[in-house]
Design a protein around this motif. Sequence first.
Motif, PDB file in Angstrom:
ATOM      1  N   LYS A 272     -43.159  -9.271  -8.590  1.00 46.75           N
ATOM      2  CA  LYS A 272     -43.216 -10.728  -8.735  1.00 46.75           C
ATOM      3  C   LYS A 272     -44.538 -11.276  -8.198  1.00 46.75           C
ATOM      4  O   LYS A 272     -45.143 -12.166  -8.806  1.00 46.75           O
ATOM      5  CB  LYS A 272     -42.035 -11.348  -7.983  1.00 46.75           C
ATOM      6  CG  LYS A 272     -41.789 -12.818  -8.281  1.00 46.75           C
ATOM      7  CD  LYS A 272     -41.163 -13.010  -9.646  1.00 46.75           C
ATOM      8  CE  LYS A 272     -40.933 -14.484  -9.954  1.00 46.75           C
ATOM      9  NZ  LYS A 272     -39.819 -15.070  -9.198  1.00 46.75           N
ATOM     10  N   LEU A 273     -45.015 -10.728  -7.096  1.00 52.19           N
ATOM     11  CA  LEU A 273     -46.284 -11.186  -6.526  1.00 52.19           C
ATOM     12  C   LEU A 273     -47.457 -10.879  -7.454  1.00 52.19           C
ATOM     13  O   LEU A 273     -48.391 -11.676  -7.584  1.00 52.19           O
ATOM     14  CB  LEU A 273     -46.525 -10.531  -5.160  1.00 52.19           C
ATOM     15  CG  LEU A 273     -45.493 -10.804  -4.056  1.00 52.19           C
ATOM     16  CD1 LEU A 273     -45.916 -10.137  -2.753  1.00 52.19           C
ATOM     17  CD2 LEU A 273     -45.275 -12.300  -3.850  1.00 52.19           C
ATOM     18  N   ASN A 278     -51.807 -18.057  -8.333  1.00 56.59           N
ATOM     19  CA  ASN A 278     -51.721 -18.848  -7.100  1.00 56.59           C
ATOM     20  C   ASN A 278     -50.897 -20.113  -7.272  1.00 56.59           C
ATOM     21  O   ASN A 278     -50.101 -20.474  -6.400  1.00 56.59           O
ATOM     22  CB  ASN A 278     -53.124 -19.230  -6.623  1.00 56.59           C
ATOM     23  CG  ASN A 278     -53.981 -18.029  -6.324  1.00 56.59           C
ATOM     24  OD1 ASN A 278     -54.061 -17.106  -7.129  1.00 56.59           O
ATOM     25  ND2 ASN A 278     -54.629 -18.025  -5.161  1.00 56.59           N
ATOM     26  N   SER A 279     -51.094 -20.822  -8.387  1.00 60.17           N
ATOM     27  CA  SER A 279     -50.395 -22.090  -8.575  1.00 60.17           C
ATOM     28  C   SER A 279     -48.893 -21.896  -8.702  1.00 60.17           C
ATOM     29  O   SER A 279     -48.110 -22.704  -8.183  1.00 60.17           O
ATOM     30  CB  SER A 279     -50.942 -22.824  -9.806  1.00 60.17           C
ATOM     31  OG  SER A 279     -50.740 -22.043 -10.979  1.00 60.17           O
ATOM     32  N   LEU A 280     -48.482 -20.836  -9.379  1.00 61.29           N
ATOM     33  CA  LEU A 280     -47.055 -20.549  -9.497  1.00 61.29           C
ATOM     34  C   LEU A 280     -46.471 -20.144  -8.136  1.00 61.29           C
ATOM     35  O   LEU A 280     -45.390 -20.593  -7.754  1.00 61.29           O
ATOM     36  CB  LEU A 280     -46.798 -19.453 -10.518  1.00 61.29           C
ATOM     37  CG  LEU A 280     -46.782 -19.871 -11.989  1.00 61.29           C
ATOM     38  CD1 LEU A 280     -46.684 -18.659 -12.900  1.00 61.29           C
ATOM     39  CD2 LEU A 280     -45.626 -20.820 -12.255  1.00 61.29           C
ATOM     40  N   PHE A 285     -40.537 -22.506  -2.595  1.00 58.94           N
ATOM     41  CA  PHE A 285     -40.188 -23.094  -1.308  1.00 58.94           C
ATOM     42  C   PHE A 285     -40.734 -22.244  -0.165  1.00 58.94           C
ATOM     43  O   PHE A 285     -40.611 -21.019  -0.169  1.00 58.94           O
ATOM     44  CB  PHE A 285     -38.665 -23.202  -1.211  1.00 58.94           C
ATOM     45  CG  PHE A 285     -38.173 -23.977  -0.026  1.00 58.94           C
ATOM     46  CD1 PHE A 285     -38.658 -25.246   0.246  1.00 58.94           C
ATOM     47  CD2 PHE A 285     -37.207 -23.444   0.807  1.00 58.94           C
ATOM     48  CE1 PHE A 285     -38.195 -25.969   1.327  1.00 58.94           C
ATOM     49  CE2 PHE A 285     -36.731 -24.156   1.897  1.00 58.94           C
ATOM     50  CZ  PHE A 285     -37.232 -25.421   2.158  1.00 58.94           C
ATOM     51  N   ASP A 286     -41.352 -22.898   0.812  1.00 63.36           N
ATOM     52  CA  ASP A 286     -41.930 -22.255   1.998  1.00 63.36           C
ATOM     53  C   ASP A 286     -43.255 -21.553   1.716  1.00 63.36           C
ATOM     54  O   ASP A 286     -43.766 -20.836   2.570  1.00 63.36           O
ATOM     55  CB  ASP A 286     -40.962 -21.237   2.628  1.00 63.36           C
ATOM     56  CG  ASP A 286     -40.166 -21.837   3.770  1.00 63.36           C
ATOM     57  OD1 ASP A 286     -40.559 -22.915   4.253  1.00 63.36           O
ATOM     58  OD2 ASP A 286     -39.164 -21.240   4.190  1.00 63.36           O
ATOM     59  N   ILE A 287     -43.845 -21.736   0.523  1.00 65.88           N
ATOM     60  CA  ILE A 287     -45.131 -21.108   0.200  1.00 65.88           C
ATOM     61  C   ILE A 287     -46.221 -22.175   0.213  1.00 65.88           C
ATOM     62  O   ILE A 287     -46.278 -23.037  -0.665  1.00 65.88           O
ATOM     63  CB  ILE A 287     -45.103 -20.426  -1.189  1.00 65.88           C
ATOM     64  CG1 ILE A 287     -43.947 -19.443  -1.290  1.00 65.88           C
ATOM     65  CG2 ILE A 287     -46.431 -19.721  -1.440  1.00 65.88           C
ATOM     66  CD1 ILE A 287     -44.058 -18.241  -0.410  1.00 65.88           C
ATOM     67  N   ALA A 292     -50.222 -18.579  -0.507  1.00 69.72           N
ATOM     68  CA  ALA A 292     -50.371 -18.109  -1.885  1.00 69.72           C
ATOM     69  C   ALA A 292     -51.737 -17.447  -2.078  1.00 69.72           C
ATOM     70  O   ALA A 292     -51.849 -16.397  -2.721  1.00 69.72           O
ATOM     71  CB  ALA A 292     -50.194 -19.263  -2.863  1.00 69.72           C
ATOM     72  N   ASP A 293     -52.770 -18.053  -1.523  1.00 68.06           N
ATOM     73  CA  ASP A 293     -54.116 -17.476  -1.630  1.00 68.06           C
ATOM     74  C   ASP A 293     -54.192 -16.123  -0.934  1.00 68.06           C
ATOM     75  O   ASP A 293     -54.791 -15.173  -1.459  1.00 68.06           O
ATOM     76  CB  ASP A 293     -55.150 -18.426  -1.013  1.00 68.06           C
ATOM     77  CG  ASP A 293     -55.390 -19.670  -1.856  1.00 68.06           C
ATOM     78  OD1 ASP A 293     -55.026 -19.643  -3.049  1.00 68.06           O
ATOM     79  OD2 ASP A 293     -55.910 -20.661  -1.316  1.00 68.06           O
ATOM     80  N   ARG A 294     -53.585 -16.015   0.238  1.00 68.09           N
ATOM     81  CA  ARG A 294     -53.639 -14.751   0.971  1.00 68.09           C
ATOM     82  C   ARG A 294     -52.874 -13.650   0.238  1.00 68.09           C
ATOM     83  O   ARG A 294     -53.278 -12.496   0.245  1.00 68.09           O
ATOM     84  CB  ARG A 294     -53.099 -14.942   2.394  1.00 68.09           C
ATOM     85  CG  ARG A 294     -54.111 -15.657   3.288  1.00 68.09           C
ATOM     86  CD  ARG A 294     -53.773 -15.586   4.754  1.00 68.09           C
ATOM     87  NE  ARG A 294     -52.664 -16.455   5.096  1.00 68.09           N
ATOM     88  CZ  ARG A 294     -51.506 -16.052   5.609  1.00 68.09           C
ATOM     89  NH1 ARG A 294     -51.306 -14.766   5.815  1.00 68.09           N
ATOM     90  NH2 ARG A 294     -50.567 -16.917   5.903  1.00 68.09           N
ATOM     91  N   ILE A 295     -51.789 -14.031  -0.398  1.00 72.93           N
ATOM     92  CA  ILE A 295     -51.023 -13.060  -1.194  1.00 72.93           C
ATOM     93  C   ILE A 295     -51.894 -12.522  -2.333  1.00 72.93           C
ATOM     94  O   ILE A 295     -51.983 -11.312  -2.566  1.00 72.93           O
ATOM     95  CB  ILE A 295     -49.741 -13.698  -1.761  1.00 72.93           C
ATOM     96  CG1 ILE A 295     -48.718 -13.928  -0.636  1.00 72.93           C
ATOM     97  CG2 ILE A 295     -49.127 -12.811  -2.849  1.00 72.93           C
ATOM     98  CD1 ILE A 295     -47.511 -14.746  -1.053  1.00 72.93           C
ATOM     99  N   LYS A 296     -52.545 -13.414  -3.052  1.00 70.53           N
ATOM    100  CA  LYS A 296     -53.331 -12.997  -4.216  1.00 70.53           C
ATOM    101  C   LYS A 296     -54.646 -12.331  -3.824  1.00 70.53           C
ATOM    102  O   LYS A 296     -55.218 -11.569  -4.607  1.00 70.53           O
ATOM    103  CB  LYS A 296     -53.617 -14.205  -5.121  1.00 70.53           C
ATOM    104  CG  LYS A 296     -52.372 -14.838  -5.727  1.00 70.53           C
ATOM    105  CD  LYS A 296     -51.474 -13.849  -6.458  1.00 70.53           C
ATOM    106  CE  LYS A 296     -52.070 -13.290  -7.716  1.00 70.53           C
ATOM    107  NZ  LYS A 296     -51.127 -12.427  -8.463  1.00 70.53           N
ATOM    108  N   ASN A 297     -55.132 -12.603  -2.607  1.00 68.11           N
ATOM    109  CA  ASN A 297     -56.396 -12.014  -2.174  1.00 68.11           C
ATOM    110  C   ASN A 297     -56.243 -10.601  -1.615  1.00 68.11           C
ATOM    111  O   ASN A 297     -57.249  -9.928  -1.346  1.00 68.11           O
ATOM    112  CB  ASN A 297     -57.059 -12.902  -1.113  1.00 68.11           C
ATOM    113  CG  ASN A 297     -57.644 -14.164  -1.714  1.00 68.11           C
ATOM    114  OD1 ASN A 297     -57.910 -14.225  -2.914  1.00 68.11           O
ATOM    115  ND2 ASN A 297     -57.825 -15.189  -0.891  1.00 68.11           N
ATOM    116  N   MET A 298     -55.018 -10.153  -1.451  1.00 66.33           N
ATOM    117  CA  MET A 298     -54.819  -8.785  -0.977  1.00 66.33           C
ATOM    118  C   MET A 298     -55.260  -7.808  -2.059  1.00 66.33           C
ATOM    119  O   MET A 298     -54.991  -8.004  -3.248  1.00 66.33           O
ATOM    120  CB  MET A 298     -53.351  -8.556  -0.613  1.00 66.33           C
ATOM    121  CG  MET A 298     -52.907  -9.378   0.605  1.00 66.33           C
ATOM    122  SD  MET A 298     -51.248  -8.973   1.156  1.00 66.33           S
ATOM    123  CE  MET A 298     -51.519  -7.340   1.820  1.00 66.33           C
TER     124      MET A 298
END
Length: 426
Positions: A272-273, A278-280, A285-287, A292-298
């Motif tokens: 899912k990640l 990032n926008s999605l 909730f709680d994001i 979101a940026d840190r998730i996608k920047n990994m």
Amino acid sequence: MKVVGLITEYNPFHNGHKYHIEEARRITGADYVIAVMSGNYVQRGAPAIINKYCRAEMALRNGVDLVLELPVCYATGSAEYFAHGAVSILNKLGVVDYLCFGSECGDLSLLQEAVDFLLHPPVDFDASIQAFLKLGQSYPAARQSALTQALQSADTNHSKEILSLLTEPNNILGIEYLKALHSFSSSIKPVTIQRISAHYHDKELSSKEKELYPGIISSATAIRHAIHGNASDEPDRLFDSVPANVFRILEVNMQKTYPIADEDFSLLIKYKLLSEDNSLLSSYFDISSDLADRIKNMADYGYSLSDLAEKLKSKNMTMTRINRALFHILLNIKSEFMDEYIASGYTSYARILGSKKESTALLRKIDSNGTIPVLTKVAKAKDRLSPLEIRMLSEDIFATHLYNHVVYEKYGTSIPNEFKHGLCII
């Protein structure tokens, strides 16, 4: 007819829970006990170790008369959302006289004093929290720092006691239950029972009988650790920490439908990640946009789920907050939906997971006095619920189907889906 309500997870049910039920009945003189219970996911941001129908049966065999499901959007929320979602159900049933909850302090007047302070904080309280957040503290830590600062100059005789309250998880939940009762102008009377024996976070099973209770009381955390640690063996070590009928349910289902762990959802969450931008991600909730940026920047997701959460953790975000956020993404729980649910009064239906055969009088009184529909069959929900309520229920249906698929992939056991699974009746 007197009715007491409990708000629970039973993850899994143990002797401490049985003590809570017995004391709730004794103190209130209740004829019936209603439990609003988390479904297949729990507040710390994780799947329940065993499915909700097994846990409902455990409750019914140990003193609960009716088990209702707490919608997953609240079951996986912070203490505030968890409490308001559950209290809203109890309040709208129209039959609940008491809400009985456990707390470390066991002092309702002191908890209420903390609530009164939090409901009427100093004018600069929110600004103080923001200042501590900017220093890199997590929200719970920032609130604690702001409270310390505020209480030092407040006109209260219990400043130290109130601060101490907010370091213990059951006290925090109890305060949120009281705040929820206040916000709904509820006539339900709160009652608290002091937690005995094992601490909430204890990871080792207790081994000594306690004077206050004839059985051994271990924390749910310790019981889960024991189950996961002996996943290939019979769960004999648990025998003294759970009622005999609960032990039988655990014994029969071991390596068939449980134990389920966070890591069993690892691939699903990482898929899912990877699949959303990032926008999605930031719509869940709680994001926050920063998370979101840190998730996608990994660079990749070649980690276990616990390692991934650890890498995403920051000074101002606790591990629990990260875990909740990841499961909100997986379960499609969005901020805009939560705003709509809250605006509509939190929970607008009550879904039965199980009941005792002797509870027909209770159900008749709910039908007569309640202000929300009570669901016994998912298939008939569309005729009784609004579109907004259907959406909330659909989140639960999806979450349970996903949980059932994980059970099948791990153990090869098929659990009937939400349209086919009957109520637990004993």
